[in-house]
Scaffold this active site. Structure first.
Site, mmCIF file in Angstrom:
data_model
loop_
_atom_site.group_PDB
_atom_site.id
_atom_site.type_symbol
_atom_site.label_atom_id
_atom_site.label_comp_id
_atom_site.label_asym_id
_atom_site.label_seq_id
_atom_site.Cartn_x
_atom_site.Cartn_y
_atom_site.Cartn_z
ATOM 1 N N VAL A 256 0.897 -1.276 0.025
ATOM 2 C CA VAL A 256 -0.065 0.013 0.048
ATOM 3 C C VAL A 256 0.881 1.428 0.069
ATOM 4 O O VAL A 256 0.555 2.033 -0.764
ATOM 5 C CB VAL A 256 -1.011 0.039 1.295
ATOM 6 C CG1 VAL A 256 -2.077 0.972 1.028
ATOM 7 C CG2 VAL A 256 -1.631 -1.357 1.440
ATOM 8 N N ASP A 257 1.994 1.228 0.735
ATOM 9 C CA ASP A 257 2.813 2.304 0.628
ATOM 10 C C ASP A 257 3.568 2.439 -0.758
ATOM 11 O O ASP A 257 3.471 3.660 -1.271
ATOM 12 C CB ASP A 257 4.149 2.061 1.645
ATOM 13 C CG ASP A 257 3.717 2.341 3.073
ATOM 14 O OD1 ASP A 257 3.032 3.456 3.211
ATOM 15 O OD2 ASP A 257 4.365 1.871 4.007
ATOM 16 N N ILE A 258 3.757 1.373 -1.422
ATOM 17 C CA ILE A 258 4.380 1.434 -2.885
ATOM 18 C C ILE A 258 3.144 1.901 -3.735
ATOM 19 O O ILE A 258 3.467 2.779 -4.577
ATOM 20 C CB ILE A 258 4.831 0.129 -3.386
ATOM 21 C CG1 ILE A 258 6.145 -0.245 -2.142
ATOM 22 C CG2 ILE A 258 5.160 0.049 -4.612
ATOM 23 C CD1 ILE A 258 6.512 -1.517 -2.327
#
Length: 379
Positions: free
Chosen positions: A144-146
């Site tokens: 999700v960060d990516i």
């Protein structure tokens, strides 16, 4: 999310300056699964190590803003505003600035809540879909960060394109929670159509009759048969002509109903073969398949080596490894590793000199702890 956004822009050729505190960003010191984080997401960047809580450090960043096309921030909600570096404050210094705020949530009831990748994986249903029934499990990378960082890049590029027409910058926001919602949208749609709550992928309702991991003699292999043509070619390649000729297995729906007949045969055949043999036959028949790999197996993957996305990256002062860069291919220009992940403050002196600071001014800022530079630069 911020480092991902920055590294994609950097890989695409942007001059990216990573602003971090004088002691260095805390991700430099992560352990466990985070050990390689900084090296992975900070190539092709310079480091400007400033104390933004000191008025002199803040003034240096403000001095740089008029020269920038884009500012990306990934602080907790309200932090940039408290520092006097929010969108409304900086747009006055540079009306053409594209200000990208990467947050846990887009504007709405949750916007002031703290968030992390794993928090929103739970909140957005991704952990439910990944785990076993009753046992939610985060995905095996910071997906999700990516994804949120990549959406930030998309927004930045769109805002820059609009600026060409209007001459004005704007604020762009990307977030963790809405990125998860985007990814699980297919499951939301499936539940709405079915009129019931979808089960996790580990207990999924069968869509394709053969879409499984199989044990081979020396490892595991995934095989996916998603068309009737795949089925016929599979049977021909693996000596299952009788099953291929059975009219009761002609369609995928029939094969789903007949899995009790099909799967033991495939399991027996694959177990007698090596992974390489299964892959060779499946690939010759144009049947989707893959070995079940470990991340470290990718160091030796011949396709990645040939694709041009692997960059020999300095993980420490004495260790380098080929890591994947942004997975894009351009006909006109190749992506490349132009700069290793910076030491704390590496490149910062050049940035400040470009703003007109003298060597004496830079040395004084370093002496007072407002600025950090690598030892060789400081000397």
């Amino acid at each position: 999310m911020g480092p991902t956004c920055g590294v994609v822009l950097a890989d695409l050729g942007a001059e990216v300056i990573r602003v971090e505190p004088p002691e260095g960003d805390r991700t430099r010191r992560l352990g466990g699964f985070g050990t390689g984080f900084f090296a992975t997401y900070n190539r092709n960047k310079a480091s400007l190590a400033l104390d933004l809580k000191d008025p002199r450090g803040k003034a240096l960043l403000e001095r740089h803003v008029p020269t920038a096309d884009v500012l990306v921030e990934n602080f907790a909600p309200g932090t940039m505003e408290r520092l006097g570096l929010g969108w409304e404050q900086l747009r006055a210094r540079n009306p053409r600035l594209v200000y990208c705020a990467l947050k846990g949530y887009l504007p709405g009831p949750y916007e002031d809540l703290p968030a992390l990748d794993e928090v929103v994986q739970m909140q957005g249903g991704l952990a439910f879909m990944t785990g076993l029934p009753g046992r939610p499990l985060r995905a095996g990378t910071s997906v999700v960060d990516i994804m949120g960082g990549v959406f930030g890049v998309v927004g930045i590029l769109a805002a820059l394109r609009q600026r060409e027409a209007t001459g004005q910058g704007q604020k762009v926001q990307a977030s963790l929670f809405e990125s998860v919602a985007f990814m699980v949208g297919q499951h939301m749609a499936a539940g709405a159509i079915a009129g019931s709550r979808v089960p996790p992928m580990t207990a999924r309702r069968i869509t394709w009759a053969i879409y499984d991991v199989f044990a081979a003699a020396d490892g595991q292999v995934f095989v996916g048969v998603t068309s009737d043509q795949h089925w016929q070619r599979l049977c021909a390649r693996f000596g299952l002509e009788a099953l291929g000729a059975d009219p009761g297995l002609a369609t995928n729906a029939q094969r789903v109903a007949g899995r009790a007949r099909i799967m033991p045969e495939l399991e027996r055949i694959f177990a007698s073969m090596t992974v390489a043999e299964v892959l060779e036959r499946c690939r010759a028949a144009r049947i989707p398949c893959a070995p079940v790999a470990h991340p470290e197996d990718l160091f030796d993957d011949p396709h990645l080596a040939a694709s041009g996305i692997m960059g020999e990256t300095a993980l420490t002062d004495t260790l380098r490894a080929a890591l994947p860069m942004t997975p894009l291919h351009f006909e006109a220009a190749a992506l490349g590793l132009r700069r290793q992940p910076p030491h704390v403050g590496e490149g910062g002196a050049a940035v400040l000199a470009g703003l007109g600071l003298s060597e004496a001014e830079i040395a004084a800022l370093r002496q007072d702890g407002v600025l950090a530079l690598p030892e060789e630069t400081a000397a």
